[in-house]
Design an enzyme around this catalytic site. Structure first.
Site, PDB file in Angstrom:
ATOM      1  N   ASP A  43       0.859  -1.193   0.000  1.00 30.02           N
ATOM      2  CA  ASP A  43       0.000   0.000   0.000  1.00 30.02           C
ATOM      3  C   ASP A  43       0.888   1.233   0.000  1.00 30.02           C
ATOM      4  O   ASP A  43       2.019   1.196   0.483  1.00 30.02           O
ATOM      5  CB  ASP A  43      -0.908  -0.003   1.249  1.00 30.02           C
ATOM      6  N   ASN A  94      -5.851  -4.736  -6.307  1.00 29.05           N
ATOM      7  CA  ASN A  94      -7.048  -4.159  -5.688  1.00 29.05           C
ATOM      8  C   ASN A  94      -6.977  -2.650  -5.516  1.00 29.05           C
ATOM      9  O   ASN A  94      -8.020  -1.988  -5.552  1.00 29.05           O
ATOM     10  CB  ASN A  94      -7.239  -4.837  -4.318  1.00 29.05           C
ATOM     11  N   TYR A 158     -12.968   6.935 -14.148  1.00 28.83           N
ATOM     12  CA  TYR A 158     -13.198   5.696 -13.381  1.00 28.83           C
ATOM     13  C   TYR A 158     -13.731   4.604 -14.308  1.00 28.83           C
ATOM     14  O   TYR A 158     -13.261   3.461 -14.283  1.00 28.83           O
ATOM     15  CB  TYR A 158     -14.162   5.971 -12.224  1.00 28.83           C
ATOM     16  N   LYS A 162     -11.881   1.025 -15.239  1.00 26.92           N
ATOM     17  CA  LYS A 162     -12.437  -0.280 -14.870  1.00 26.92           C
ATOM     18  C   LYS A 162     -12.785  -1.130 -16.094  1.00 26.92           C
ATOM     19  O   LYS A 162     -12.700  -2.358 -16.048  1.00 26.92           O
ATOM     20  CB  LYS A 162     -13.642  -0.081 -13.950  1.00 26.92           C
ATOM     21  N   THR A 193     -17.177   0.638   2.115  1.00 29.59           N
ATOM     22  CA  THR A 193     -15.771   0.959   2.425  1.00 29.59           C
ATOM     23  C   THR A 193     -15.628   2.480   2.435  1.00 29.59           C
ATOM     24  O   THR A 193     -16.528   3.201   1.975  1.00 29.59           O
ATOM     25  CB  THR A 193     -14.821   0.410   1.343  1.00 29.59           C
TER      26      THR A 193
END
Ligand SMILES: NC(=O)c1ccc[n+]([C@@H]2O[C@H](COP(=O)([O-])OP(=O)(O)OC[C@H]3O[C@@H](n4cnc5c(N)ncnc54)[C@H](O)[C@@H]3O)[C@@H](O)[C@H]2O)c1
Length: 267
Positions: A43, A94, A158, A162, A193
């Site tokens: 990360d 991810n 976005y 994707k 989240t």
């Protein structure tokens, strides 16, 4: 966060998870470690990743933190150096950032930033870790896309990122099959989240009107799907797109229509 009972489905396996410090990546890391994996929690936010690693350690699991900006190819080279001659059995691409703006309102800088973090990262991950994944003699890559990669989506960068993840996953599935590396994409709908809850607070409520399940997914529900694709139970699944969205893409439009028709006084 809920954890699963310890089992040994991933015992002896090393699995790299990007964006492991929060949300879905955190849930995936906890889940895999609980099932015996040695997790590499990668990360850009190492403080957050250390919190996850500490939790896994307290639960008796194995997790090491690696600082990685997924949009930086040099960062991936450093990760490969750290992996050395180990085999890597799984990679979960991810890490991602949210962006809710149309074409006219998206700056060139934001376009490049979102494509870098959400899409180039997936290309880099597969490109740089192909060797360690091949060394495993049977490995699985799970690329986290979105329902924004399944339909016409309002957010330019976005959506493009994707849809791109969906496409490059197919390339990986084709190219790496001979190396015994499976590549699949997962397409979550609304997942509870920090990313989902950023921005306009009305977004989630209005979006839920198109979700037949009537709720967002928990991150552990999606983590279970990712764990399945990483496991031997998915040994013949390659190049697939797994939509985890409570029915939003397939039936969300008519869920909203029939719900409105059934509610007296709304039409
Ligand atoms: N939450 C949802 O509703 C939802 C829906 C569909 C798809 N997704 C996708 O799921 C993935 C995870 O999202 P989330 O909801 O858990 O988000 P989140 O914001 O909770 O977590 C994202 C993680 O990625 C890390 N990250 C961000 N930029 C990075 C970079 N450049 N390098 C390395 N790490 C970086 C962050 O530090 C954070 O730990 C993303 O790819 C997202 O697009 C989420």
């Amino acid at each position: 966060m809920s954890t699963t009972p310890r089992s040994e489905r991933f015992a002896g396996r090393t699995i790299v998870v990007t964006g492991a410090g929060s949300g879905l990546g955190r849930a995936v890391s906890v889940r895999l470690a609980a099932e015996g994996a040695s997790v590499w929690a990668a990360d850009i936010d190492t403080d957050a990743a250390h919190v996850v690693a500490d939790q896994i350690g307290r639960d008796g699991g194995d997790c090491r933190v690696h600082r990685l900006d997924v949009a930086d190819p040099l960062g991936w080279e450093r990760l490969v150096d750290a992996v050395g001659d180990r085999a890597v059995h799984g990679l979960v691409n991810n890490a991602g950032v949210s962006m809710r703006a149309g074409i006219a309102d998206t700056s060139v800088e934001d376009w490049n930033r979102v494509l870098g973090v959400n899409l180039s990262s997936v290309f880099y991950g597969m490109k740089y870790l192909a060797g360690p994944l091949e060394r495993a003699g049977g490995a699985s890559v799970v690329n986290v896309s979105s329902i924004a990669g399944m339909l016409g989506y309002f957010s330019a960068a976005y959506a493009a990122s994707k849809w791109g993840v969906r496409g490059v996953s197919k390339t990986g599935a084709l190219e790496f099959a001979a190396k015994k590396i499976r590549v699949n994409s997962v397409h979550p709908g609304l997942v509870d989240t920090p990313l989902l809850n950023s921005g306009d607070p009305r977004f989630v409520d209005v979006s839920l009107r198109a979700v037949p399940a009537g709720r967002a997914a928990s991150s552990s529900e999606v983590a279970g799907t990712i764990a399945f694709l990483l496991s031997d139970e998915a040994s013949y699944i390659n190049g697939a797109e797994l939509v985890v969205d409570g029915g939003m893409v397939s039936t969300g439009t008519y869920h909203r229509i029939t719900t409105d028709l059934a509610a007296p006084g709304t039409i």
